[in-house]
Design a protein around this motif. Structure first.
Motif, PDB file in Angstrom:
ATOM      1  N   LEU A  11       3.607 -11.843  -1.963  1.00 33.45           N
ATOM      2  CA  LEU A  11       2.865 -10.766  -1.934  1.00 33.45           C
ATOM      3  C   LEU A  11       2.399 -10.204  -3.331  1.00 33.45           C
ATOM      4  CD1 LEU A  11       1.897  -7.955  -0.691  1.00 33.45           C
ATOM      5  CD2 LEU A  11       4.107  -7.286  -0.705  1.00 33.45           C
ATOM      6  N   LYS A  12       1.262 -10.315  -3.927  1.00 35.84           N
ATOM      7  CA  LYS A  12       0.815 -10.181  -5.066  1.00 35.84           C
ATOM      8  C   LYS A  12       0.145  -8.531  -5.062  1.00 35.84           C
ATOM      9  CE  LYS A  12      -0.241 -14.804  -5.815  1.00 35.84           C
ATOM     10  NZ  LYS A  12      -1.305 -15.973  -6.270  1.00 35.84           N
ATOM     11  N   ALA A  13       0.343  -7.717  -6.225  1.00 37.29           N
ATOM     12  CA  ALA A  13      -0.182  -6.452  -6.478  1.00 37.29           C
ATOM     13  C   ALA A  13       0.209  -6.026  -7.811  1.00 37.29           C
ATOM     14  CB  ALA A  13       0.372  -5.435  -5.383  1.00 37.29           C
ATOM     15  N   LEU A  31       0.958  -1.049  -0.087  1.00 31.26           N
ATOM     16  CA  LEU A  31      -0.127   0.014   0.067  1.00 31.26           C
ATOM     17  C   LEU A  31       0.996   1.224   0.019  1.00 31.26           C
ATOM     18  CD1 LEU A  31      -2.932  -1.026   2.407  1.00 31.26           C
ATOM     19  CD2 LEU A  31      -3.126  -0.363   0.189  1.00 31.26           C
ATOM     20  N   THR A  32       2.214   1.189   0.449  1.00 32.60           N
ATOM     21  CA  THR A  32       2.741   2.732   0.800  1.00 32.60           C
ATOM     22  C   THR A  32       3.971   2.529  -0.461  1.00 32.60           C
ATOM     23  OG1 THR A  32       4.316   1.283   2.194  1.00 32.60           O
ATOM     24  CG2 THR A  32       2.703   2.533   3.103  1.00 32.60           C
ATOM     25  N   SER A  33       3.871   1.633  -1.748  1.00 28.46           N
ATOM     26  CA  SER A  33       4.582   1.654  -2.715  1.00 28.46           C
ATOM     27  C   SER A  33       4.165   2.729  -3.674  1.00 28.46           C
ATOM     28  CB  SER A  33       4.772   0.410  -3.413  1.00 28.46           C
ATOM     29  OG  SER A  33       5.718   0.241  -4.525  1.00 28.46           O
ATOM     30  N   PRO A  34       5.226   3.571  -4.161  1.00 33.02           N
ATOM     31  CA  PRO A  34       4.930   4.685  -5.084  1.00 33.02           C
ATOM     32  C   PRO A  34       4.452   4.159  -6.573  1.00 33.02           C
ATOM     33  CG  PRO A  34       7.281   4.508  -4.843  1.00 33.02           C
ATOM     34  CD  PRO A  34       6.819   3.517  -3.854  1.00 33.02           C
ATOM     35  N   THR A  58       8.401  -4.770  -8.144  1.00 33.03           N
ATOM     36  CA  THR A  58       8.862  -5.996  -7.317  1.00 33.03           C
ATOM     37  C   THR A  58      10.082  -5.867  -6.389  1.00 33.03           C
ATOM     38  OG1 THR A  58       8.162  -7.335  -9.269  1.00 33.03           O
ATOM     39  CG2 THR A  58       9.366  -8.431  -7.592  1.00 33.03           C
ATOM     40  N   THR A  59      11.210  -4.949  -6.966  1.00 35.11           N
ATOM     41  CA  THR A  59      12.113  -4.667  -6.244  1.00 35.11           C
ATOM     42  C   THR A  59      12.053  -4.051  -4.788  1.00 35.11           C
ATOM     43  OG1 THR A  59      13.699  -4.857  -8.184  1.00 35.11           O
ATOM     44  CG2 THR A  59      14.639  -3.634  -6.074  1.00 35.11           C
ATOM     45  N   ASP A  60      11.051  -2.947  -5.147  1.00 34.62           N
ATOM     46  CA  ASP A  60      10.552  -2.082  -4.011  1.00 34.62           C
ATOM     47  C   ASP A  60      10.089  -2.938  -2.904  1.00 34.62           C
ATOM     48  OD1 ASP A  60       9.956   0.556  -2.907  1.00 34.62           O
ATOM     49  OD2 ASP A  60       8.087  -0.016  -3.162  1.00 34.62           O
ATOM     50  N   LEU A  61       8.900  -3.777  -3.370  1.00 36.05           N
ATOM     51  CA  LEU A  61       8.300  -4.568  -2.462  1.00 36.05           C
ATOM     52  C   LEU A  61       9.293  -5.635  -1.540  1.00 36.05           C
ATOM     53  CD1 LEU A  61       5.238  -5.907  -4.651  1.00 36.05           C
ATOM     54  CD2 LEU A  61       5.022  -3.818  -2.827  1.00 36.05           C
ATOM     55  N   THR A  62      10.248  -6.311  -2.517  1.00 35.06           N
ATOM     56  CA  THR A  62      11.086  -7.244  -1.841  1.00 35.06           C
ATOM     57  C   THR A  62      12.047  -6.290  -0.766  1.00 35.06           C
ATOM     58  OG1 THR A  62      11.057  -8.221  -3.748  1.00 35.06           O
ATOM     59  CG2 THR A  62      12.861  -8.689  -2.384  1.00 35.06           C
TER      60      THR A  62
END
Length: 265
Positions: A225-227, A199-202, A239-243
């Motif tokens: 985590l799927k988005a 939710l906080t990813s740009p 994907t890198t930001d989430l990881t």
């Protein structure tokens, strides 16, 4: 058949040849203009229209070629049923033997354009190669891998294998970030934490759902985590930001990563 062919050749005059050359020249010029300025125009329009404009490029090229053939054929033959059957039969027989694979790819190309199996801007996987479709020609399509390698894939692959389309002509491309954790933890706060990371990813496309899926393995717990990113081209940054942020958040929450114990997943 020889008499019909002779009659056809006798109908061709200098004026007809000039008309054929003019039609062919105009068709080539229009095709080059579409190929050159179509992608440029797609980059100038709002993002939600980009894929639609790109998808028009191969369709316009096909229409130009079809229109040119419709105009050229009457210049070559007298449009009677007998002449059409004779000429098309001879041409089809020759092409069938000499260009079987090529014709198969051409036919598959028409099917691709008609059915929309893939379009410019789609992210597809063909025979283990994954990338963005850059152009769809009559015989083959060009795709660019994440490592900036251009791969030419004949449309004939449509008959012989599976084609995986990640976004199918839309802006919706699901990304998955994997986390492998020690089994000794409470899964409920971990799910909430990972959801908050998305939710906080740009890069997040907020209108699409976010999901966290967990599965127990012999070595620990596997979280997925799927988005969806705003733009499919941002999938690797997303994907890198989430990881990276997910890993840091799990470390702060004192959740240990899984340890290798000699088991395969």
């Amino acid at each position: 058949m020889t008499a019909v062919s002779t009659d056809i050749l006798q109908e061709i005059q200098v004026g007809g040849l000039l008309a054929i050359a003019a039609i062919a020249g105009i068709a080539v010029g229009l095709t080059l203009l579409v190929q050159r300025y179509g992608p440029r125009l797609a980059e100038q329009v709002p993002g939600r229209y980009r894929l639609s404009v790109l998808a028009l490029v191969p369709l316009l090229r096909l229409l130009i070629i079809a229109a040119a053939l419709v105009l050229i054929i009457p210049q070559l033959i007298e449009p009677t049923f007998e002449n059409l059957v004779a000429v098309l039969g001879a041409v089809g027989l020759a092409l069938g033997f000499a260009l079987k694979d090529y014709v198969s790819s051409l036919i598959a190309g028409i099917v691709v354009i008609y059915e929309g199996a893939y379009r410019p801007g789609d992210w597809v996987e063909v025979e283990g190669e994954y990338g963005e479709v850059r152009a769809v020609g009559m015989r083959a399509m060009e795709m660019v891998t994440p490592d900036d390698t251009v791969i030419v894939v004949p449309h004939q692959a449509l008959w012989t294998g599976l084609i995986h389309n990640a976004n199918d002509g839309t802006q919706n491309l699901q990304c998955v970030a994997d986390f492998y954790l020690d089994p000794e933890h409470d899964g409920r706060p971990v799910r909430r934490l990972l959801r908050d990371i998305a939710l906080t990813s740009p890069y997040l496309q907020i209108e699409r759902p976010i999901d966290v899926v967990a599965a127990e393995r012999p070595w620990g717990t596997h979280y997925r985590l799927k988005a969806y990113p705003v733009d499919p081209r941002d999938q690797f940054r997303f994907t890198t930001d989430l990881t990276v942020r997910g890993k840091a958040a799990l470390r702060e929450a004192d959740v240990s990563p899984a340890r290798a114990r000699g088991f395969a997943e």
